[in-house]
Design an enzyme around this catalytic site. Structure first.
Site, PDB file in Angstrom:
ATOM      1  CB  CYS A 167      -2.008  -0.517   8.366  1.00 34.29           C
ATOM      2  SG  CYS A 167      -0.939   0.935   8.488  1.00 34.29           S
ATOM      3  CG  ASN A 185      -0.352  -0.165   2.508  1.00 34.36           C
ATOM      4  OD1 ASN A 185       0.817  -0.540   2.601  1.00 34.36           O
ATOM      5  ND2 ASN A 185      -1.099   0.111   3.563  1.00 34.36           N
ATOM      6  CD  GLU A 209       4.907  -0.507  12.504  1.00 38.93           C
ATOM      7  OE1 GLU A 209       3.688  -0.427  12.717  1.00 38.93           O
ATOM      8  OE2 GLU A 209       5.750   0.158  13.129  1.00 38.93           O
ATOM      9  CD  GLU A 244      -6.156  -4.699   7.871  1.00 40.97           C
ATOM     10  OE1 GLU A 244      -5.640  -5.819   7.741  1.00 40.97           O
ATOM     11  OE2 GLU A 244      -5.499  -3.652   8.041  1.00 40.97           O
ATOM     12  CD  GLU A 278       8.176   0.668  10.252  1.00 41.66           C
ATOM     13  OE1 GLU A 278       7.143   1.007   9.664  1.00 41.66           O
ATOM     14  OE2 GLU A 278       9.004  -0.119   9.782  1.00 41.66           O
ATOM     15  N   PRO A 315      -1.624 -12.580   9.958  1.00 40.82           N
ATOM     16  CG  PRO A 315      -3.336 -13.599   8.726  1.00 40.82           C
ATOM     17  CD  PRO A 315      -2.840 -12.265   9.166  1.00 40.82           C
ATOM     18  CB  THR A 316       2.348 -12.427   6.730  1.00 38.08           C
ATOM     19  OG1 THR A 316       1.353 -12.710   5.753  1.00 38.08           O
ATOM     20  CG2 THR A 316       3.706 -12.683   6.138  1.00 38.08           C
TER      21      THR A 316
END
Ligand SMILES: NC(=O)c1ccc[n+]([C@@H]2O[C@H](COP(=O)([O-])OP(=O)(O)OC[C@H]3O[C@@H](n4cnc5c(N)ncnc54)[C@H](O)[C@@H]3O)[C@@H](O)[C@H]2O)c1
Ligand SMILES: C[N+](C)(C)CCCC=O
Length: 571
Positions: A365, A234, A331, A468, A545, A312-313
């Site tokens: 996000c 994104n 993140e 989401e 970050e 999940p990742t």
């Protein structure tokens, strides 16, 4: 209007000036750059922009159709639907390379048209190892430089990005589908990030601690080594800057893997770092999806993993990092609440709700997709939000007045549509949008467009309120009391962001203090000054970050204890 300016190719096409040593990079003065531009201009065959004529120039990304008819700096009406990516998208040891073991080819799409921009080979074990070894070698040089030396190189990188803002933003728009208007903002945030960490690089320091008898201790803030950055699609360029900025400032090297959907712009960042004077190999790019990402995470010479992507990742990344005892920054996703109290400035609250939901086609996000509205103003607020949402200009993302472009790809568009269908089945009411949008322009007819959607009659247990969606879908939920809304806002596995609109300053601070979210906004939403740390609570991840806080996640502390007297042994 899209202007292909000279900067595009001249950026890194310094034909030998961008040598891999920091010293050479620092020597790139404005004068020399201008001289080089003049030389390249003179060398170009008639009618062809010098950057296109110099096939050895590493920065040539786009081969434009009918390039012979283009003069340097010539403006074109629009490049949507015309661009083809020709050059290798791996970057290693200071140059674009074909992967040593390029495996499966991934098709890369232009979301605005559905065209294939290029096919990118996924990097395998050999290429990943070469990239890590390249980073390891550069780390030895970079980590020994002073913070001020690193600062100068990073400032130069920021300057080049600023200079090439239009070209990079155009590339981002073509590959991601977001409007050029927004892409420019992303690029501004990117160079600001590098500037910010350049500023911090010179002041990174430990502390001095006095001990009895004149002895003392001190701490050193040291880099970690080779850091891996894995990005989502994104904010391709911006994510790479948010990771490389603090990493490089602390003296680390990086191997970055962008999403296979958006592999293009980060290679430009790699070239810019080289031109700015980082040692060759300090910032490398490998391409591919999960398999390449796994190879990176499992590589024994990788010291840290910074990941942006789905929950999940993120879980898989953490498992792999655990096996190597590697620190991670995660993140991840969100389903953030935006709370509108009845005493809010309505105009600002409506604008805030749109900012919280519809940037980058809703693929953000930290979006405030659960919009809790105090019942007293529910009707007025909803009416105004719907009215403004219907006015959002959708279409060709490279047009100046477009505010919503195309979603990232067909499967994602279908997924978002699926959420809307399910929302209706569960009792939500579509107040506007949610259907596919087909632009009049025939070249855009296969693009991935939809109308931004506002859902009413939502309940907390509906899928559209819990999961989401990562698309332009806002759910409006009425509430009656502060206590109730805080409890409902926190009733989620996510905790990335949250927002409050009210004129009552005490209530505002009280509510954000109660929100279980890492990034909270009062009377605004989705602004991102790089000075402010960004990151999640709960399943939205950890680590930060941006801001000073990120330094913690890209450095380690060494403590040195110094004895000034004799050893008092117990033996
Ligand atoms: N918190 C943030 O700052 C932030 C920012 C942007 C996006 N996101 C989140 O990212 C998600 C959307 O992005 P996405 O679809 O690219 O996410 P994703 O998790 O599918 O992929 C993210 C990256 O991880 C890589 N990857 C996938 N499987 C992997 C594995 N097993 N090992 C290593 N790498 C692997 C992908 O190739 C990609 O580069 C959303 O959930 C969104 O909220 C979070
Ligand atoms: C720049 N924004 C809008 C705050 C987005 C940050 C990255 C999240 O997807």
């Amino acid at each position: 209007m899209l202007t292909m300016s000279l900067n595009w190719a001249l950026g890194s096409g310094t034909g030998g000036l961008a040598a891999g040593t920091p010293r050479a990079g620092r020597a790139l003065t404005v004068k020399r750059r201008l001289r080089e531009r003049r030389r390249l201009r003179a060398a170009a065959p008639d009618g062809i922009p010098p950057m296109l004529a110099q096939s050895r120039l590493p920065s040539l990304l786009f081969l434009l159709p009918r390039l012979r008819s283009l003069a340097p700096g010539l403006a074109m009406s629009s490049a949507t639907g015309t661009v083809t990516v020709q050059q290798p998208l791996n970057y290693r040891a200071g140059a674009r390379v074909q992967p040593a073991d390029g495996g499966q080819l991934e098709e890369v799409f232009e979301p605005a048209t559905g065209r294939v921009l290029c096919k990118v080979p996924c990097s395998g074990e050999k290429e990943v190892d070469l990239a890590v070894q390249s980073a390891k070698a550069a780390f030895k040089i970079w980590s020994q430089m002073s913070g001020m030396e690193r600062c100068r190189v990073m400032l130069e990188a920021a300057r080049i990005i600023r200079e090439q803002r239009e070209e990079i933003a155009t590339m981002e728009t073509i590959n991601n589908g977001k409007s050029i208007f927004e892409a420019r903002v992303d690029i501004d945030i990117s160079w600001q990030c590098l500037e910010y960490y350049a500023g911090l690089a010179g002041s990174l320091a430990g502390e001095h601690i006095q001990l009895p008898g004149g002895s003392f201790g001190y701490t050193r803030r040291e880099p970690l080594g080779v850091c891996v950055g894995i990005g989502a699609w994104n904010y391709p360029f911006q994510i790479a800057c948010w990771k490389s900025g603090p990493a490089l400032a602390c003296g680390n090297a990086m191997v970055f893997k962008p999403s296979p959907f958006t592999p293009i712009s980060v290679v430009r960042l790699a070239e810019i770092f080289t031109e700015a004077g980082v040692p060759k190999g300090l910032f490398n790019v490998v391409q591919g999806g999960a398999a390449t990402g796994q190879l990176l995470c499992q590589h024994p010479d990788v010291a840290k993993i910074s990941f942006t992507g789905s929950v999940p990742t993120g879980m898989k990344i953490m498992e792999m990092a655990a096996k190597g005892i590697k620190p991670v920054t995660l993140e991840l996703g969100g389903k953030s609440p935006l709370i509108i109290f009845s005493d809010a400035d309505l105009e600002n609250a409506v604008k805030g709700a749109l900012m919280a939901n519809f940037l980058t086609q809703g693929e953000v996000c930290c979006n405030g997709t659960r919009v809790f509205v105090e019942r007293k103003i529910l009707d007025t607020f909803t009416k105004e939000v719907v009215k403004r949402t219907q006015k959002i200009k959708i279409g060709d993302p490279l047009l100046e007045d477009t505010r919503m472009g195309a979603l990232i790809n067909r499967p994602h568009l279908n997924r978002v549509q699926g959420f809307i269908k399910q929302a209706k089945e569960q009792g939500a009411v579509v107040l506007c949008g949610g259907d596919l949008y087909v632009p009049d322009d025939p070249k855009l007819k296969n693009g991935y467009y939809m109308r931004p959607c506002v859902l009413g009659n939502c309940k907390d247990d509906m899928t559209c309120v819990k999961e989401e969606i990562f698309g332009p879908v806002m759910a409006i939920l009425p509430f009656d009391t502060e206590e109730e809304v805080v409890e409902r806002a926190n009733a989620t596995k996510f905790g990335l962001a949250g927002g409050v609109f009210t004129r009552d300053i005490q209530k505002a601070h009280r509510v954000v203090a109660a929100l279980k979210a890492g990034m909270c906004f009062i009377n605004n939403y989705n602004v991102s000054p790089v000075e402010l740390p960004f990151g999640g609570y709960k399943s939205s991840g950890f680590g930060r970050e941006n801001g000073r806080a990120a330094i913690e996640y890209y450095s380690q502390l060494k403590t040195v204890c110094v004895e000034m007297g004799d050893v008092e042994s117990v033996f």
